[in-house]
Structure formats: structure tokens, C-alpha cells
Design a protein around this motif. Structure first.
Motif, PDB file in Angstrom:
ATOM      1  N   VAL A 103      86.927  78.437 -39.040  1.00  0.00           N
ATOM      2  CA  VAL A 103      88.230  78.278 -39.683  1.00  0.00           C
ATOM      3  C   VAL A 103      88.083  78.374 -41.198  1.00  0.00           C
ATOM      4  O   VAL A 103      87.301  77.640 -41.812  1.00  0.00           O
ATOM      5  CB  VAL A 103      88.865  76.924 -39.306  1.00  0.00           C
ATOM      6  CG1 VAL A 103      90.195  76.734 -40.026  1.00  0.00           C
ATOM      7  CG2 VAL A 103      89.057  76.840 -37.792  1.00  0.00           C
ATOM      8  N   GLN A 104      88.824  79.312 -41.779  1.00  0.00           N
ATOM      9  CA  GLN A 104      88.847  79.508 -43.233  1.00  0.00           C
ATOM     10  C   GLN A 104      90.304  79.426 -43.686  1.00  0.00           C
ATOM     11  O   GLN A 104      91.068  80.369 -43.490  1.00  0.00           O
ATOM     12  CB  GLN A 104      88.240  80.862 -43.603  1.00  0.00           C
ATOM     13  CG  GLN A 104      86.802  81.058 -43.144  1.00  0.00           C
ATOM     14  CD  GLN A 104      85.829  80.194 -43.942  1.00  0.00           C
ATOM     15  OE1 GLN A 104      86.069  79.876 -45.111  1.00  0.00           O
ATOM     16  NE2 GLN A 104      84.741  79.794 -43.308  1.00  0.00           N
ATOM     17  N   ASP A 105      90.677  78.263 -44.245  1.00  0.00           N
ATOM     18  CA  ASP A 105      92.074  78.015 -44.599  1.00  0.00           C
ATOM     19  C   ASP A 105      92.938  78.136 -43.347  1.00  0.00           C
ATOM     20  O   ASP A 105      92.734  77.401 -42.404  1.00  0.00           O
ATOM     21  CB  ASP A 105      92.534  78.959 -45.719  1.00  0.00           C
ATOM     22  CG  ASP A 105      91.758  78.718 -47.013  1.00  0.00           C
ATOM     23  OD1 ASP A 105      91.448  77.539 -47.295  1.00  0.00           O
ATOM     24  OD2 ASP A 105      91.458  79.690 -47.724  1.00  0.00           O
ATOM     25  N   GLN A 106      93.858  79.089 -43.304  1.00  0.00           N
ATOM     26  CA  GLN A 106      94.718  79.266 -42.126  1.00  0.00           C
ATOM     27  C   GLN A 106      94.307  80.487 -41.295  1.00  0.00           C
ATOM     28  O   GLN A 106      95.061  80.940 -40.434  1.00  0.00           O
ATOM     29  CB  GLN A 106      96.184  79.392 -42.553  1.00  0.00           C
ATOM     30  CG  GLN A 106      96.772  78.104 -43.098  1.00  0.00           C
ATOM     31  CD  GLN A 106      96.724  76.974 -42.071  1.00  0.00           C
ATOM     32  OE1 GLN A 106      97.236  77.095 -40.958  1.00  0.00           O
ATOM     33  NE2 GLN A 106      96.086  75.863 -42.441  1.00  0.00           N
ATOM     34  N   ASN A 107      93.106  80.987 -41.537  1.00  0.00           N
ATOM     35  CA  ASN A 107      92.594  82.118 -40.775  1.00  0.00           C
ATOM     36  C   ASN A 107      91.399  81.685 -39.930  1.00  0.00           C
ATOM     37  O   ASN A 107      90.651  80.786 -40.307  1.00  0.00           O
ATOM     38  CB  ASN A 107      92.169  83.254 -41.709  1.00  0.00           C
ATOM     39  CG  ASN A 107      93.331  83.805 -42.506  1.00  0.00           C
ATOM     40  OD1 ASN A 107      94.376  84.106 -41.939  1.00  0.00           O
ATOM     41  ND2 ASN A 107      93.164  83.930 -43.806  1.00  0.00           N
ATOM     42  N   VAL A 108      91.235  82.335 -38.785  1.00  0.00           N
ATOM     43  CA  VAL A 108      90.156  82.008 -37.856  1.00  0.00           C
ATOM     44  C   VAL A 108      89.353  83.269 -37.565  1.00  0.00           C
ATOM     45  O   VAL A 108      89.926  84.311 -37.236  1.00  0.00           O
ATOM     46  CB  VAL A 108      90.704  81.437 -36.532  1.00  0.00           C
ATOM     47  CG1 VAL A 108      89.558  80.935 -35.661  1.00  0.00           C
ATOM     48  CG2 VAL A 108      91.728  80.339 -36.780  1.00  0.00           C
ATOM     49  N   ASN A 109      88.028  83.175 -37.696  1.00  0.00           N
ATOM     50  CA  ASN A 109      87.134  84.265 -37.307  1.00  0.00           C
ATOM     51  C   ASN A 109      86.456  83.901 -35.992  1.00  0.00           C
ATOM     52  O   ASN A 109      85.807  82.860 -35.887  1.00  0.00           O
ATOM     53  CB  ASN A 109      86.090  84.510 -38.397  1.00  0.00           C
ATOM     54  CG  ASN A 109      86.708  84.991 -39.693  1.00  0.00           C
ATOM     55  OD1 ASN A 109      87.565  85.865 -39.681  1.00  0.00           O
ATOM     56  ND2 ASN A 109      86.295  84.419 -40.812  1.00  0.00           N
ATOM     57  N   TRP A 110      86.619  84.760 -34.988  1.00  0.00           N
ATOM     58  CA  TRP A 110      86.104  84.507 -33.636  1.00  0.00           C
ATOM     59  C   TRP A 110      84.882  85.369 -33.357  1.00  0.00           C
ATOM     60  O   TRP A 110      84.833  86.535 -33.752  1.00  0.00           O
ATOM     61  CB  TRP A 110      87.171  84.827 -32.591  1.00  0.00           C
ATOM     62  CG  TRP A 110      88.444  84.056 -32.733  1.00  0.00           C
ATOM     63  CD1 TRP A 110      89.550  84.412 -33.462  1.00  0.00           C
ATOM     64  CD2 TRP A 110      88.752  82.792 -32.142  1.00  0.00           C
ATOM     65  NE1 TRP A 110      90.520  83.462 -33.350  1.00  0.00           N
ATOM     66  CE2 TRP A 110      90.062  82.453 -32.551  1.00  0.00           C
ATOM     67  CE3 TRP A 110      88.053  81.927 -31.307  1.00  0.00           C
ATOM     68  CZ2 TRP A 110      90.700  81.280 -32.145  1.00  0.00           C
ATOM     69  CZ3 TRP A 110      88.667  80.755 -30.901  1.00  0.00           C
ATOM     70  CH2 TRP A 110      89.969  80.438 -31.313  1.00  0.00           C
ATOM     71  N   MET A 111      83.902  84.799 -32.620  1.00  0.00           N
ATOM     72  CA  MET A 111      82.754  85.570 -32.154  1.00  0.00           C
ATOM     73  C   MET A 111      82.423  85.152 -30.726  1.00  0.00           C
ATOM     74  O   MET A 111      82.297  83.952 -30.441  1.00  0.00           O
ATOM     75  CB  MET A 111      81.535  85.368 -33.060  1.00  0.00           C
ATOM     76  CG  MET A 111      81.756  85.845 -34.486  1.00  0.00           C
ATOM     77  SD  MET A 111      80.262  85.856 -35.506  1.00  0.00           S
ATOM     78  CE  MET A 111      79.409  87.273 -34.823  1.00  0.00           C
ATOM     79  N   GLY A 112      82.308  86.146 -29.848  1.00  0.00           N
ATOM     80  CA  GLY A 112      82.018  85.878 -28.444  1.00  0.00           C
ATOM     81  C   GLY A 112      80.590  86.236 -28.099  1.00  0.00           C
ATOM     82  O   GLY A 112      80.252  87.420 -27.930  1.00  0.00           O
ATOM     83  N   TYR A 113      79.715  85.211 -27.992  1.00  0.00           N
ATOM     84  CA  TYR A 113      78.303  85.410 -27.639  1.00  0.00           C
ATOM     85  C   TYR A 113      78.164  85.309 -26.118  1.00  0.00           C
ATOM     86  O   TYR A 113      78.556  84.301 -25.519  1.00  0.00           O
ATOM     87  CB  TYR A 113      77.433  84.335 -28.288  1.00  0.00           C
ATOM     88  CG  TYR A 113      77.454  84.318 -29.795  1.00  0.00           C
ATOM     89  CD1 TYR A 113      76.483  84.994 -30.537  1.00  0.00           C
ATOM     90  CD2 TYR A 113      78.433  83.603 -30.491  1.00  0.00           C
ATOM     91  CE1 TYR A 113      76.494  84.958 -31.932  1.00  0.00           C
ATOM     92  CE2 TYR A 113      78.452  83.569 -31.880  1.00  0.00           C
ATOM     93  CZ  TYR A 113      77.479  84.247 -32.593  1.00  0.00           C
ATOM     94  OH  TYR A 113      77.496  84.209 -33.964  1.00  0.00           O
ATOM     95  N   ILE A 114      77.568  86.319 -25.509  1.00  0.00           N
ATOM     96  CA  ILE A 114      77.456  86.352 -24.050  1.00  0.00           C
ATOM     97  C   ILE A 114      75.997  86.507 -23.654  1.00  0.00           C
ATOM     98  O   ILE A 114      75.254  87.314 -24.222  1.00  0.00           O
ATOM     99  CB  ILE A 114      78.309  87.492 -23.462  1.00  0.00           C
ATOM    100  CG1 ILE A 114      79.791  87.239 -23.785  1.00  0.00           C
ATOM    101  CG2 ILE A 114      78.103  87.612 -21.958  1.00  0.00           C
ATOM    102  CD1 ILE A 114      80.714  88.352 -23.359  1.00  0.00           C
ATOM    103  N   SER A 115      75.591  85.709 -22.665  1.00  0.00           N
ATOM    104  CA  SER A 115      74.231  85.766 -22.117  1.00  0.00           C
ATOM    105  C   SER A 115      74.322  85.826 -20.604  1.00  0.00           C
ATOM    106  O   SER A 115      75.295  85.382 -19.995  1.00  0.00           O
ATOM    107  CB  SER A 115      73.432  84.517 -22.521  1.00  0.00           C
ATOM    108  OG  SER A 115      73.348  84.395 -23.926  1.00  0.00           O
ATOM    109  N   GLY A 116      73.255  86.382 -19.983  1.00  0.00           N
ATOM    110  CA  GLY A 116      73.218  86.365 -18.531  1.00  0.00           C
ATOM    111  C   GLY A 116      72.458  87.499 -17.913  1.00  0.00           C
ATOM    112  O   GLY A 116      72.092  88.480 -18.578  1.00  0.00           O
TER     113      GLY A 116
END
Length: 244
Positions: A103-116
Motif C-alpha cells: 500500500v502506497q498512499d491510496q494505491n496498491v501494488n499487487w504481486m502473485g507468487y505461485i509455487s507448486g
């Protein structure tokens, strides 16, 4: 130690996984319909994008869907909100998703880490940005751990109260479909409450599809295919019918 930020709202499922099951073929009866119906033409064209999302990119799409309804925890060391969940992908096996929100102020940076499956270890299969409410944002979905380039990008905007809004997917992968797009729209104020617009850069054409999610009837327009700028309709059993 980072101060705990306000927890952001997860983007809606339709931002990455719109419901296009209306156009899936079902058995022999579906095959017969495919030969004759206006629905079939819509289904074939929607199927190009449905196949990318639900076959080629099934792992990241299923991963994101798995996080919905999962409680997030705040990682104090990293300063991130984290959603974690194990999930299965039919024909591909079992995976784990670790979805992080910075969360940066009112913005959100998303990252999807996947394993398997012994071959994927913390591969970032999708990234994105959104506002804090999850009502607007942008995703990028990567092809695979073996080819880590963006296949689809999309932007979305949905009203949290009504659920109405739209997602536009754009093909970023090199090839005939590069730059082509599909926009999926929900508008529950309309009798035909679902809408798709497909723009094909290779054929320089547009296809418009509207349908009722509950009652299954709908219509399709494609000037290049039907040689007409009018809509062609199907009824609740997916058979051709006149447009009233």
C-alpha cells in the motif's frame, strides 16, 4: 519496522476471471448447435479468450480466485498485506499462491507468487495495481515460468455496491492476435445483463455480444461475418430466433 497500513480490498473476481461459461460447448447437443446457431458464432470468438484465460493461464487465474474469501495477514517485516492459499488446477496439480499488497498512499501494488508441482517456486505469475477499494485497477498475466513475458494485460472498473462494471483484456503476446482485445461488461439494470465486445486487430473487425446470464438468450453483431450491421439472436435453448 514498517507501520501497518490500512488493509486494501481485493479486486473482484470478474477483474481477472469473468464468467464466460455461457459459451462453453456441452456434449453432442452442443456440437449440433455449433453447426447452425448465432450463439455458435459468438461462442467460437469468445472461446479464443476463454481458452487463454481458463486453459493456458489457468494457474494464475485459479490462483487469484483462490484468494477471494481468504483472510489477509500483515507481514510486519516486509510491510505487506499477504493472502495465502493452496489450490488445485484440474489436469495440472496442486499449487500455493502468496498474494502480496504493497500500500502506497491510496494505491496498491499487487504481486502473485505461485509455487507448486516441483517445478514452480515463487514465480510471479501476475502483477497489478488498484485503488484501495478494489474498484479500479490493472493486471498483467505472464505466460509461464518458461516464458516469463506478459500474455494478457487488462484494466477493470467495477462499482462495489452494484457489482456493475467492465474488464478489458488486451493480448500482449506476439502473433496474429497481438493488440486484439475483449471487453466483458456487467450491467444488472439491463435485461441482457452481460456484454462482450471483441476487437480483432488481425481481421480489423469488431464483434458485439449481449446475453442474459440467467435466461441464456442473447444476440450477436458482426458486420464482417453476417454482412449486416444488425443483431442476430438466439433463444434460451441457444437456437436461432428472430430479434424482436
Amino acid at each position: 519496522m514498517p507501520q501497518q497500513s490500512e488493509k486494501p480490498t481485493l479486486p473482484p473476481e470478474a477483474s481477472m476471471a469473468p464468467d464466460m461459461s455461457m459459451f462453453e460447448e456441452e456434449g453432442d447437443e452442443g456440437a449440433r448447435v455449433m453447426a447452425i446457431s448465432n450463439w455458435a458464432y459468438a461462442a467460437i470468438n469468445v472461446g479464443v479468450y476463454s481458452s487463454i484465460l481458463y486453459s493456458h493461464l489457468a494457474v494464475p487465474v485459479t490462483a487469484f480466485k483462490a484468494t477471494i474469501g481468504t483472510e489477509a495477514v500483515f507481514d510486519e517485516d516486509a510491510g505487506l498485506w499477504v493472502w495465502e492459499k493452496a489450490f488445485d488446477v484440474e489436469g495440472k496439480g496442486t499449487y500455493d499462491i502468496r498474494l502480496t499488497a504493497n500500500v502506497q498512499d491510496q494505491n496498491v501494488n499487487w504481486m502473485g507468487y505461485i509455487s507448486g508441482e516441483g517445478m514452480v517456486d515463487n514465480f510471479v505469475w501476475f502483477t497489478g495495481t488498484s485503488d484501495m477499494t478494489g474498484e479500479a485497477g490493472y493486471w498483467e498475466l505472464y505466460e509461464s515460468p518458461e516464458s516469463a513475458s506478459v500474455w494478457l494485460s487488462n484494466s477493470w472498473e467495477y462499482d462495489k455496491e452494484t457489482g456493475n462494471g467492465a474488464t478489458t483484456f488486451t493480448v500482449e503476446k506476439e502473433g496474429d492476435n497481438l493488440g486484439s482485445s475483449i471487453t466483458y461488461r456487467i450491467d444488472d439494470t439491463m435485461e441482457m445483463d452481460r456484454n462482450i465486445v471483441i476487437t480483432n486487430t488481425d481481421l480489423d473487425s469488431e464483434i458485439y455480444v449481449d446475453w442474459s446470464r440467467s435466461d441464456k438468450f442473447g444476440q450477436v453483431k458482426s458486420e464482417s461475418h453476417f454482412e449486416s450491421d444488425t443483431y442476430f439472436c438466439w433463444d434460451a435453448s441457444l437456437q436461432n430466433t428472430s430479434c424482436e
